[in-house]
Enzyme design. Structure first.
Site, mmCIF file in Angstrom:
data_model
loop_
_atom_site.group_PDB
_atom_site.id
_atom_site.type_symbol
_atom_site.label_atom_id
_atom_site.label_comp_id
_atom_site.label_asym_id
_atom_site.label_seq_id
_atom_site.Cartn_x
_atom_site.Cartn_y
_atom_site.Cartn_z
ATOM 1 N N GLU A 1 1.199 -1.288 -0.600
ATOM 2 C CA GLU A 1 0.329 0.150 0.011
ATOM 3 C C GLU A 1 0.569 1.197 -0.077
ATOM 4 O O GLU A 1 1.061 2.361 -0.618
ATOM 5 C CB GLU A 1 -0.979 -0.036 1.281
ATOM 6 C CG GLU A 1 -2.288 -1.306 1.237
ATOM 7 C CD GLU A 1 -3.073 -1.154 2.632
ATOM 8 O OE1 GLU A 1 -2.839 -1.908 3.477
ATOM 9 O OE2 GLU A 1 -4.682 -0.990 1.786
ATOM 10 N N GLU B 1 -3.432 -10.317 3.968
ATOM 11 C CA GLU B 1 -4.718 -9.346 4.200
ATOM 12 C C GLU B 1 -6.003 -11.405 3.379
ATOM 13 O O GLU B 1 -6.819 -11.616 5.057
ATOM 14 C CB GLU B 1 -5.380 -8.349 3.373
ATOM 15 C CG GLU B 1 -4.706 -7.376 4.149
ATOM 16 C CD GLU B 1 -3.583 -6.952 2.977
ATOM 17 O OE1 GLU B 1 -3.167 -7.987 2.457
ATOM 18 O OE2 GLU B 1 -2.960 -6.123 3.371
HETATM 19 C C1 1HE Z 1 5.738 -9.085 12.225
HETATM 20 C C2 1HE Z 1 5.193 -9.386 10.776
HETATM 21 C C3 1HE Z 1 4.466 -7.838 11.010
HETATM 22 C C4 1HE Z 1 7.247 -9.816 10.792
HETATM 23 N N1 1HE Z 1 3.490 -7.766 11.777
HETATM 24 N N2 1HE Z 1 5.477 -8.820 13.195
HETATM 25 N N3 1HE Z 1 1.729 -9.059 6.709
HETATM 26 C C5 1HE Z 1 1.830 -10.475 6.904
HETATM 27 O O1 1HE Z 1 1.312 -10.980 6.958
HETATM 28 C C6 1HE Z 1 3.119 -10.692 6.244
HETATM 29 C C7 1HE Z 1 3.674 -11.316 7.736
HETATM 30 N N4 1HE Z 1 5.223 -11.610 7.303
HETATM 31 C C8 1HE Z 1 6.160 -12.531 6.722
HETATM 32 O O2 1HE Z 1 4.928 -13.119 5.916
HETATM 33 C C9 1HE Z 1 7.303 -12.943 7.150
HETATM 34 O O3 1HE Z 1 7.547 -12.220 8.099
HETATM 35 C C10 1HE Z 1 8.413 -12.052 5.709
HETATM 36 C C11 1HE Z 1 8.093 -12.345 3.980
HETATM 37 C C12 1HE Z 1 7.716 -10.954 5.464
HETATM 38 C C13 1HE Z 1 9.399 -11.764 6.782
HETATM 39 O O4 1HE Z 1 10.250 -13.426 6.637
HETATM 40 P P1 1HE Z 1 11.404 -13.862 6.924
HETATM 41 O O5 1HE Z 1 11.382 -14.739 7.379
HETATM 42 O O6 1HE Z 1 12.693 -12.826 6.899
HETATM 43 O O7 1HE Z 1 11.250 -12.861 8.860
HETATM 44 P P2 1HE Z 1 10.627 -13.656 10.235
HETATM 45 O O8 1HE Z 1 11.207 -14.789 10.432
HETATM 46 O O9 1HE Z 1 9.218 -14.056 9.584
HETATM 47 O O10 1HE Z 1 9.871 -12.210 11.324
HETATM 48 C C14 1HE Z 1 11.598 -11.748 11.722
HETATM 49 C C15 1HE Z 1 10.599 -10.958 13.371
HETATM 50 O O11 1HE Z 1 9.397 -10.302 12.383
HETATM 51 C C16 1HE Z 1 9.495 -12.311 13.282
HETATM 52 O O12 1HE Z 1 9.415 -11.368 14.535
HETATM 53 P P3 1HE Z 1 10.276 -12.253 16.154
HETATM 54 O O13 1HE Z 1 10.098 -11.280 17.195
HETATM 55 O O14 1HE Z 1 9.729 -13.590 16.075
HETATM 56 O O15 1HE Z 1 11.980 -12.346 15.779
HETATM 57 C C17 1HE Z 1 7.962 -11.894 13.499
HETATM 58 O O16 1HE Z 1 7.305 -12.192 13.863
HETATM 59 C C18 1HE Z 1 8.144 -10.391 12.555
HETATM 60 N N5 1HE Z 1 7.536 -9.819 11.406
HETATM 61 N N6 1HE Z 1 6.322 -9.577 10.019
HETATM 62 C C19 1HE Z 1 4.323 -8.326 12.983
HETATM 63 N N7 1HE Z 1 3.276 -7.888 9.334
HETATM 64 C C20 1HE Z 1 -3.350 -0.811 6.472
HETATM 65 S S1 1HE Z 1 -4.369 -2.534 6.631
HETATM 66 C C21 1HE Z 1 -2.429 -3.225 6.203
HETATM 67 C C22 1HE Z 1 -2.849 -4.918 6.486
HETATM 68 C C23 1HE Z 1 -1.671 -6.084 6.376
HETATM 69 O O17 1HE Z 1 -0.810 -4.815 5.855
HETATM 70 S S2 1HE Z 1 -1.721 -7.251 6.089
HETATM 71 C C24 1HE Z 1 -0.022 -8.064 5.997
HETATM 72 C C25 1HE Z 1 0.182 -8.085 7.271
#
Ligand code: 1HE
Length: 242
Positions: free
Chosen positions: A97, A117
């Site tokens: 976005e 989403e």
């Molecule tokens: C997060 C988030 C997040 C990572 N919120 N904490 N977005 C998503 O559904 C995408 C979710 N994220 C992923 O699918 C993956 O993290 C990625 C593909 C982006 C990156 O993968 P990777 O292997 O490099 O990293 P990771 O090990 O998954 O994440 C590292 C840390 O970041 C981990 O936290 P930790 O405390 O365990 O180290 C994850 O939990 C954290 N993390 N992404 C919170 N999104 C205005 S409305 C908009 C609505 C949306 O955007 S919905 C889409 C949300």
């Protein structure tokens, strides 16, 4: 001006502070800035909304939250300057976005795009339903959300998610080259392209054509335009493609 998203440990996921911070940067941008480049620090551009901060919200709170995103990203799209996004890694959900609110997207070949989403049981709230179909069409966005489809960098460039595709780590170099060109445009040209053209596209044909005529008439009367036209006629300006 360079603006780095700096929450690499959370893959530049957007908590409220980061969304508001991005909006604030564009609201308070000094007049001396001519072009902005936004990029992600770390392995990814942005993982979108910080899902750990998704609290229980009633409908009104949900509306305010979404409208907060809209205000911030409107500041990006309709601020003082053209904005270039340098993309790499995840450009996901709210990250897409933000990218869609920028005027030019330069994608490194590590980029991937998704709107998870649909899979998370929520809906986009940061402007994707308005901006993303303008880039790739209604059918492709619907498919991305219904099926969780992920587009790779080369596919993203082919369908219109990015205008430029470059090698890994080359995004900033390309963005700075483009920013240099854009900064040398007439101010009216950049204003017309970032503020007026989107309104023309959103309006009906009659109103759109009238806005185009008004913009053309104002632009061609500016001293800067006259200087540039004369420079070409005197052989002092670059030809197309030079
Ligand atoms: C997060 C988030 C997040 C990572 N919120 N904490 N977005 C998503 O559904 C995408 C979710 N994220 C992923 O699918 C993956 O993290 C990625 C593909 C982006 C990156 O993968 P990777 O292997 O490099 O990293 P990771 O090990 O998954 O994440 C590292 C840390 O970041 C981990 O936290 P930790 O405390 O365990 O180290 C994850 O939990 C954290 N993390 N992404 C919170 N999104 C205005 S409305 C908009 C609505 C949306 O955007 S919905 C889409 C949300």
């Amino acid at each position: 001006m360079l603006i780095g998203l700096n929450r690499p440990d959370k893959r530049n996921a957007f908590n409220d502070e980061l969304v508001k911070g991005v909006g604030q940067v564009f609201l308070t941008m000094p007049d001396t800035v001519k072009c902005a480049v936004i990029y992600g620090i770390g392995k990814h551009f942005s993982a979108g909304l910080d899902l750990s901060e998704l609290q229980e919200r009633d409908a009104v709170q949900g509306l305010h939250h979404s409208r907060m995103w809209h205000n911030a990203l409107n500041n990006v799209q309709f601020g003082k300057v053209p904005v270039i996004a340098v993309l790499h890694g995840a450009v996901v959900g709210g990250g897409l976005e933000l990218a869609a609110a920028c005027h030019i997207r330069v994608a490194e070949n590590t980029t991937f795009y998704a709107l998870p989403e649909g899979q998370r049981g929520i809906f986009v709230g940061g402007g994707a339903s308005v901006r993303v179909p303008k880039l790739i069409g209604l059918a492709r966005m619907t498919d991305m959300m219904l099926t969780g489809r992920v587009y790779k960098a080369d596919e993203g460039e082919r369908i219109g998610l990015a205008q430029y595709l470059v090698e890994e780590s080359k995004g900033m170099e390309k963005a700075l080259e483009l920013a240099h060109t854009i900064s040398n445009n007439a101010g009216m040209t950049n204003y017309a392209l970032t503020h007026i053209l989107p309104k023309i596209v959103d309006s009906g044909q009659d109103q759109g054509l009238m806005m185009e005529s008004l913009t053309a008439a104002i632009a061609q009367n500016a001293p800067e335009a006259k200087e540039r036209l004369n420079a070409f006629l005197e052989g002092k300006a670059k030809k197309v493609g030079e």
